[in-house]
Every structure is written in structure tokens, then in C-alpha cells.
Design an enzyme around this catalytic site. Structure first.
Site, PDB file in Angstrom:
ATOM      1  N   CYS A  40      -2.408   2.610   8.309  1.00 24.76           N
ATOM      2  CA  CYS A  40      -3.831   2.639   8.671  1.00 24.76           C
ATOM      3  C   CYS A  40      -4.047   2.161  10.113  1.00 24.76           C
ATOM      4  O   CYS A  40      -3.101   1.844  10.821  1.00 24.76           O
ATOM      5  CB  CYS A  40      -4.587   1.719   7.718  1.00 24.76           C
ATOM      6  SG  CYS A  40      -4.050   0.021   7.946  1.00 24.76           S
ATOM      7  N   CYS A  51      -1.134  -5.288   6.429  1.00 29.10           N
ATOM      8  CA  CYS A  51      -0.791  -4.145   7.290  1.00 29.10           C
ATOM      9  C   CYS A  51       0.049  -4.594   8.490  1.00 29.10           C
ATOM     10  O   CYS A  51       0.880  -3.837   8.984  1.00 29.10           O
ATOM     11  CB  CYS A  51      -2.050  -3.454   7.779  1.00 29.10           C
ATOM     12  SG  CYS A  51      -3.209  -3.068   6.450  1.00 29.10           S
ATOM     13  N   ASP A  74       2.443   2.518   2.572  1.00 25.25           N
ATOM     14  CA  ASP A  74       2.528   3.157   3.888  1.00 25.25           C
ATOM     15  C   ASP A  74       3.908   2.932   4.515  1.00 25.25           C
ATOM     16  O   ASP A  74       4.622   2.009   4.144  1.00 25.25           O
ATOM     17  CB  ASP A  74       1.419   2.630   4.806  1.00 25.25           C
ATOM     18  CG  ASP A  74       0.067   3.194   4.423  1.00 25.25           C
ATOM     19  OD1 ASP A  74       0.043   4.228   3.732  1.00 25.25           O
ATOM     20  OD2 ASP A  74      -0.952   2.591   4.779  1.00 25.25           O
ATOM     21  N   CYS A  89       0.812  -1.234   0.000  1.00 25.57           N
ATOM     22  CA  CYS A  89       0.000   0.000   0.000  1.00 25.57           C
ATOM     23  C   CYS A  89       0.837   1.272   0.000  1.00 25.57           C
ATOM     24  O   CYS A  89       0.300   2.360  -0.146  1.00 25.57           O
ATOM     25  CB  CYS A  89      -0.927   0.021   1.210  1.00 25.57           C
ATOM     26  SG  CYS A  89      -0.004   0.057   2.753  1.00 25.57           S
TER      27      CYS A  89
END
Ligand code: FES
Length: 125
Positions: free
Chosen positions: A60, A104, A35, A33
Site C-alpha cells: 500500500c 506496513c 503484500d 496483509c
């Protein structure tokens, strides 16, 4: 979408910040993603025990909750024990994550490993 344990952890994040006098550092990007996560640790050079650990992430809610939990799991542990911590174990300790958010949790695992490796490479010099 998130279970109650994940929500609780997210609302009460542990070990957020930056350790100024750290002796281990890592910055990791999540390939899935984009991040980012930054981690600092102070590891006792005599005992190899992680005395302090802190993270900052532009990830996130799932990344933040799993990072928070992962740091509490490695705090007080040896670097060897920290290297053995998997993202799956962190997710299990939070009662699970939605399948599409599993990636994540990899941020925390990779940041911990990179941080410990940074410490070990400096120590072995
Ligand atoms: Fe990027 Fe969760 S969507 S870490």
C-alpha cells in the site's frame, strides 16, 4: 489519514525499480496483509557499502513511502549500518504513521535485512 511528509514521499518515490547487476536480493511477504516486496542492491565487495538499492512492492501507500525512505536511508551506508535500521526509525523520519499502518513499514526493514543477509551469505561462501 497520512501526514504531509508521508504523502510527499509517496508522490515522489525514490529508488523504485530493479537492479539488473545486483549482488543482493530479497523477496518478503507481509504476514499481516499478504503484500509483497522485492529488493535488489549492489554492494561494493571491497567496502561493504550499499552503492545502489531498488525496490518493487505490491504494498500500500504506507509500504511504498516507508520503503522509499528506508532505501534513501541505507544508500551509501555500510551493510552493518543497514542492519541496524529499524522500521520505527524510518517511520519517525516520516513524522509517523497511523497505528493501523505500522505493520506496513516492517516490509522495508525486513527486505533490507534479508537483502544484506543474502549478500553476506554469498560473500562468506
Ligand atoms: Fe499491506 Fe500496507 S496494507 S503493506
Amino acid at each position: 489519514m497520512y501526514n504531509e511528509q508521508v504523502m510527499k514521499e509517496f508522490q515522489n518515490l525514490q529508488n523504485v525499480g530493479y537492479i539488473e547487476d545486483h549482488n543482493a536480493y530479497s523477496k518478503i511477504g507481509n504476514a499481516a496483509c499478504g503484500d509483497i516486496m522485492e529488493m535488489t542492491m549492489y554492494i561494493n565487495p571491497e567496502t561493504d557499502i550499499i552503492e545502489r538499492v531498488a525496490f518493487r512492492t505490491f504494498g500500500c501507500a504506507a509500504a511504498q513511502a516507508t520503503s522509499s525512505r528506508a532505501t534513501t536511508l541505507v544508500k551509501g551506508k555500510t551493510v552493518q549500518e543497514a542492519l541496524e535500521l529499524s522500521n520505527k526509525a524510518v517511520v519517525e523520519s516520516l513524522g509517523g504513521l497511523p497505528a493501523q499502518k505500522m505493520h506496513c513499514s516492517v516490509l522495508a526493514e525486513e527486505a533490507i535485512k534479508a537483502c544484506v543477509e543474502d549478500y553476506l551469505s554469498k560473500k562468506n561462501k
